[in-house]
Design a protein around this motif. Structure first.
Motif, PDB file in Angstrom:
ATOM      1  N   LEU A 158      -3.120 -64.808 -81.234  1.00 48.07           N
ATOM      2  CA  LEU A 158      -2.551 -63.516 -81.625  1.00 48.07           C
ATOM      3  C   LEU A 158      -2.568 -63.310 -83.131  1.00 48.07           C
ATOM      4  N   GLY A 159      -2.529 -64.405 -83.880  1.00 46.35           N
ATOM      5  CA  GLY A 159      -2.401 -64.303 -85.326  1.00 46.35           C
ATOM      6  C   GLY A 159      -0.944 -64.267 -85.760  1.00 46.35           C
ATOM      7  N   VAL A 160      -0.148 -65.159 -85.171  1.00 48.65           N
ATOM      8  CA  VAL A 160       1.263 -65.310 -85.538  1.00 48.65           C
ATOM      9  C   VAL A 160       1.385 -66.655 -86.251  1.00 48.65           C
ATOM     10  N   PRO A 161       2.044 -66.704 -87.429  1.00 50.69           N
ATOM     11  CA  PRO A 161       2.126 -67.983 -88.139  1.00 50.69           C
ATOM     12  C   PRO A 161       2.805 -69.069 -87.291  1.00 50.69           C
ATOM     13  N   ALA A 162       2.134 -70.204 -87.172  1.00 52.15           N
ATOM     14  CA  ALA A 162       2.668 -71.294 -86.346  1.00 52.15           C
ATOM     15  C   ALA A 162       4.018 -71.778 -86.872  1.00 52.15           C
ATOM     16  N   ALA A 163       4.252 -71.564 -88.176  1.00 55.75           N
ATOM     17  CA  ALA A 163       5.521 -72.008 -88.772  1.00 55.75           C
ATOM     18  C   ALA A 163       6.723 -71.292 -88.139  1.00 55.75           C
ATOM     19  N   ASP A 164       6.488 -70.140 -87.510  1.00 55.77           N
ATOM     20  CA  ASP A 164       7.595 -69.368 -86.929  1.00 55.77           C
ATOM     21  C   ASP A 164       7.814 -69.646 -85.448  1.00 55.77           C
ATOM     22  N   ALA A 226      -4.011 -46.608 -82.086  1.00 56.57           N
ATOM     23  CA  ALA A 226      -2.939 -47.264 -81.330  1.00 56.57           C
ATOM     24  C   ALA A 226      -1.595 -47.070 -82.032  1.00 56.57           C
ATOM     25  N   PRO A 227      -0.587 -46.491 -81.350  1.00 56.88           N
ATOM     26  CA  PRO A 227       0.725 -46.347 -81.991  1.00 56.88           C
ATOM     27  C   PRO A 227       1.334 -47.718 -82.282  1.00 56.88           C
ATOM     28  N   GLN A 228       1.870 -47.872 -83.486  1.00 59.43           N
ATOM     29  CA  GLN A 228       2.308 -49.198 -83.918  1.00 59.43           C
ATOM     30  C   GLN A 228       3.443 -49.749 -83.055  1.00 59.43           C
ATOM     31  N   ASP A 229       4.368 -48.857 -82.594  1.00 57.56           N
ATOM     32  CA  ASP A 229       5.498 -49.396 -81.818  1.00 57.56           C
ATOM     33  C   ASP A 229       5.023 -49.976 -80.492  1.00 57.56           C
ATOM     34  N   ILE A 230       3.977 -49.383 -79.915  1.00 57.91           N
ATOM     35  CA  ILE A 230       3.480 -49.941 -78.649  1.00 57.91           C
ATOM     36  C   ILE A 230       2.704 -51.237 -78.911  1.00 57.91           C
ATOM     37  N   VAL A 231       1.991 -51.290 -80.031  1.00 61.65           N
ATOM     38  CA  VAL A 231       1.318 -52.551 -80.378  1.00 61.65           C
ATOM     39  C   VAL A 231       2.358 -53.670 -80.506  1.00 61.65           C
ATOM     40  N   VAL A 232       3.500 -53.357 -81.083  1.00 65.51           N
ATOM     41  CA  VAL A 232       4.559 -54.369 -81.231  1.00 65.51           C
ATOM     42  C   VAL A 232       5.090 -54.770 -79.850  1.00 65.51           C
ATOM     43  N   GLY A 233       5.240 -53.790 -78.961  1.00 65.74           N
ATOM     44  CA  GLY A 233       5.662 -54.096 -77.585  1.00 65.74           C
ATOM     45  C   GLY A 233       4.676 -55.024 -76.885  1.00 65.74           C
ATOM     46  N   GLN A 234       3.397 -54.710 -77.024  1.00 65.79           N
ATOM     47  CA  GLN A 234       2.367 -55.571 -76.418  1.00 65.79           C
ATOM     48  C   GLN A 234       2.397 -56.962 -77.049  1.00 65.79           C
ATOM     49  N   ALA A 235       2.602 -57.008 -78.368  1.00 66.97           N
ATOM     50  CA  ALA A 235       2.651 -58.294 -79.067  1.00 66.97           C
ATOM     51  C   ALA A 235       3.783 -59.158 -78.515  1.00 66.97           C
ATOM     52  N   MET A 236       4.937 -58.509 -78.274  1.00 63.48           N
ATOM     53  CA  MET A 236       6.086 -59.263 -77.765  1.00 63.48           C
ATOM     54  C   MET A 236       5.804 -59.792 -76.359  1.00 63.48           C
ATOM     55  N   LEU A 237       5.214 -58.947 -75.534  1.00 62.06           N
ATOM     56  CA  LEU A 237       4.850 -59.383 -74.188  1.00 62.06           C
ATOM     57  C   LEU A 237       3.900 -60.579 -74.238  1.00 62.06           C
ATOM     58  N   LEU A 238       2.847 -60.458 -75.050  1.00 62.20           N
ATOM     59  CA  LEU A 238       1.827 -61.513 -75.089  1.00 62.20           C
ATOM     60  C   LEU A 238       2.397 -62.809 -75.654  1.00 62.20           C
ATOM     61  N   LEU A 239       3.256 -62.668 -76.657  1.00 58.82           N
ATOM     62  CA  LEU A 239       3.832 -63.860 -77.287  1.00 58.82           C
ATOM     63  C   LEU A 239       4.758 -64.599 -76.320  1.00 58.82           C
ATOM     64  N   ILE A 240       5.611 -63.857 -75.626  1.00 60.90           N
ATOM     65  CA  ILE A 240       6.580 -64.490 -74.719  1.00 60.90           C
ATOM     66  C   ILE A 240       5.876 -64.975 -73.452  1.00 60.90           C
TER      67      ILE A 240
END
Lengths: 402, 65
Positions: A158-164, A226-240
């Protein structure tokens, strides 16, 4: 106050940690679509048969859309707001809105791509296996391996820092508790949302297209940016969804193999290992309370009328044990004819990350037993602590020696 | 032997077909199914049936003429 329901209570007690509630067997035989009262006081249909679950999950008259009244739930926490559980994402969208988002995401996670990830997954696995060896016996495979490996993989993808990692694992864990108070769930959701919102905004600002979230935030969805708030929603789904489910499957896989040690050798061979992992996945449909839909129209199925507005809960764990589909439904038997299991769901919402998950489970189990062939859990598997109180089933801990 | 027909609009891009029968199916733009071999050899009949059954979106049809 609603009138008291005349429906029976949902059966939900397991008698063995590997098996769904025993009442499901009779339900599959006699009434695979039947009405129950859920613990939160909401009535709904429980679907327990393999073909009934498949048929209904493929039916476009069943909606996954965010619900404006509380769905049937095993959580009795007051004032639980289902709409606060996640911002909009694939799991809150019906077609046609769902279709372009689904495509933008699944094209990043094809089976071919998942196979190409195998060396990287193996390398990450070995990093954690080396740490386990250095720290000495006993180890807890959940915290030392099953959780961090999928978490690192999904971070890189996803491109999320592993440190987090520790931060979002903690928030995800709160959200997974059936009994978590709503203010804690909302705080965890907000923290994740703000964190990912910042991350996604940075990728848009810097023109980063090197990872899935970077490409998604720059994507066109149905001809619009792509609307940014929905991208964030998708990001949360994919991350969890991208780490918690796989982590629990790895833990349950190790526990399952303790009673089936002769199958461990299968992991060394890609085809045999793939068949074994399919059986482990079939045995453990970890979305343990099933998946929820709502009828947008009357649906007649197998002599049952599901009325418009009714709730429908499809039990994947029951479908996977259907005696009419599997000769040994409660045993791990990679040799039995393989009706495709429903652990990843069915229909257009089938798990977007299923190919990655399959590869991760197989590679982590393979490298684990190649490194520690004598590995064993320090207590009988029946005595491990299982996640009965979580939305995603699995093990809280898995103490091992080698 | 059956002819393979797909519905690109229904396809949800799971890619199970392309994984199981890479000589018959592929995934194109946006992961949508592409048929590489419309008339696959007879020995693939059983696996074609299995792939058609497994397809989560019902996008594959086998037509016998």
């Amino acid at each position: 106050m609603a009138p008291a329901s005349s429906l029976p209570d949902l059966p939900r007690s397991r008698t063995h940690p590997f098996h769904p509630p025993p009442e499901y067997e009779q339900l599959r035989k006699e009434s695979p679509i039947s009405r129950f009262l859920w613990p939160n006081g909401v009535e709904g249909w429980l679907v327990t048969g393999y073909s009934e679950v498949r048929t209904l999950l493929a039916d476009p008259r069943l909606s996954i859309n965010r619900f404006n009244s509380p769905p049937p739930s095993v959580s009795v926490v007051k004032d639980r707001k289902p709409e606060a559980m996640l911002p909009r994402s694939l799991v809150a969208m019906d077609p046609p809105e769902h279709t372009p988002w689904r495509r933008a995401i699944v094209k990043e996670m094809t089976p071919r791509w998942a196979r190409s990830m195998e060396p990287r997954i193996a390398a990450i696995t070995h990093e954690y296996l080396d740490r386990i060896r250095e720290a000495g016996q006993p180890a807890d495979l959940v915290t030392d391996l099953a959780l961090p490996v999928p978490s690192r993989v999904i971070c890189e993808v996803l491109g999320v820092p592993a440190a987090d990692q520790a931060f979002f694992q903690e928030q995800a864990e709160v959200r997974s508790q059936v009994g978590a108070p709503p203010e804690k769930v909302n705080a965890a959701t907000t923290a994740l949302y703000e964190y990912l919102g910042q991350l996604v905004a940075d990728k848009r600002r810097t023109g980063n297209r090197e990872d899935v979230l970077g490409r998604l935030v720059h994507a066109e969805i149905a001809g619009e940016p792509a609307p940014q708030d929905i991208v964030v929603g998708q990001a949360m789904l994919l991350l969890i969804a991208g780490h918690e489910t796989t982590a629990n499957m790895i833990g349950l896989g190790v526990a399952t193999l303790m009673d089936n040690r002769e199958l461990i050798a299968d992991l060394a061979d890609t085809a045999k290992g793939t068949a074994l992992v399919e059986e482990i996945l079939r045995m453990h449909a970890i979305i343990q309370w099933g998946i929820i839909r709502r009828a947008t129209d009357d649906i007649d199925v197998n002599g049952v009328r599901i009325a418009k507005g009714d709730w429908v809960v499809c039990s994947l764990s029951s479908a996977n044990r259907d005696e009419s589909r599997y000769s040994c439904p409660h045993l791990v038997d990679p040799g039995q004819p393989q009706a495709p299991h429903l652990t990843f769901g069915y229909g257009v919402h089938q798990c977007a990350g299923q190919s990655l998950a399959r590869t991760e489970v197989r590679v982590v189990l393979r490298e684990l037993f190649a490194t520690f062939p004598e590995l064993r859990i320090t207590v009988p598997v029946e005595e491990l602590r299982y996640r009965y109180e979580m939305w995603v089933y699995g093990l809280y801990e898995c103490p091992v020696v080698w | 032997m059956p002819r393979v027909i797909v519905d690109e609009n229904r396809c949800c891009g799971a890619g199970l077909c392309a994984q199981e029968l890479p000589d018959v199916f592929d995934q194109g733009e946006d992961a949508v199914v592409v048929v590489l071999e419309e008339n696959p050899p007879a020995e693939l009949a059983e696996r074609l049936e299995a792939v058609t059954f497994a397809c989560p979106s019902g996008a594959i049809r086998l037509v016998r003429e």
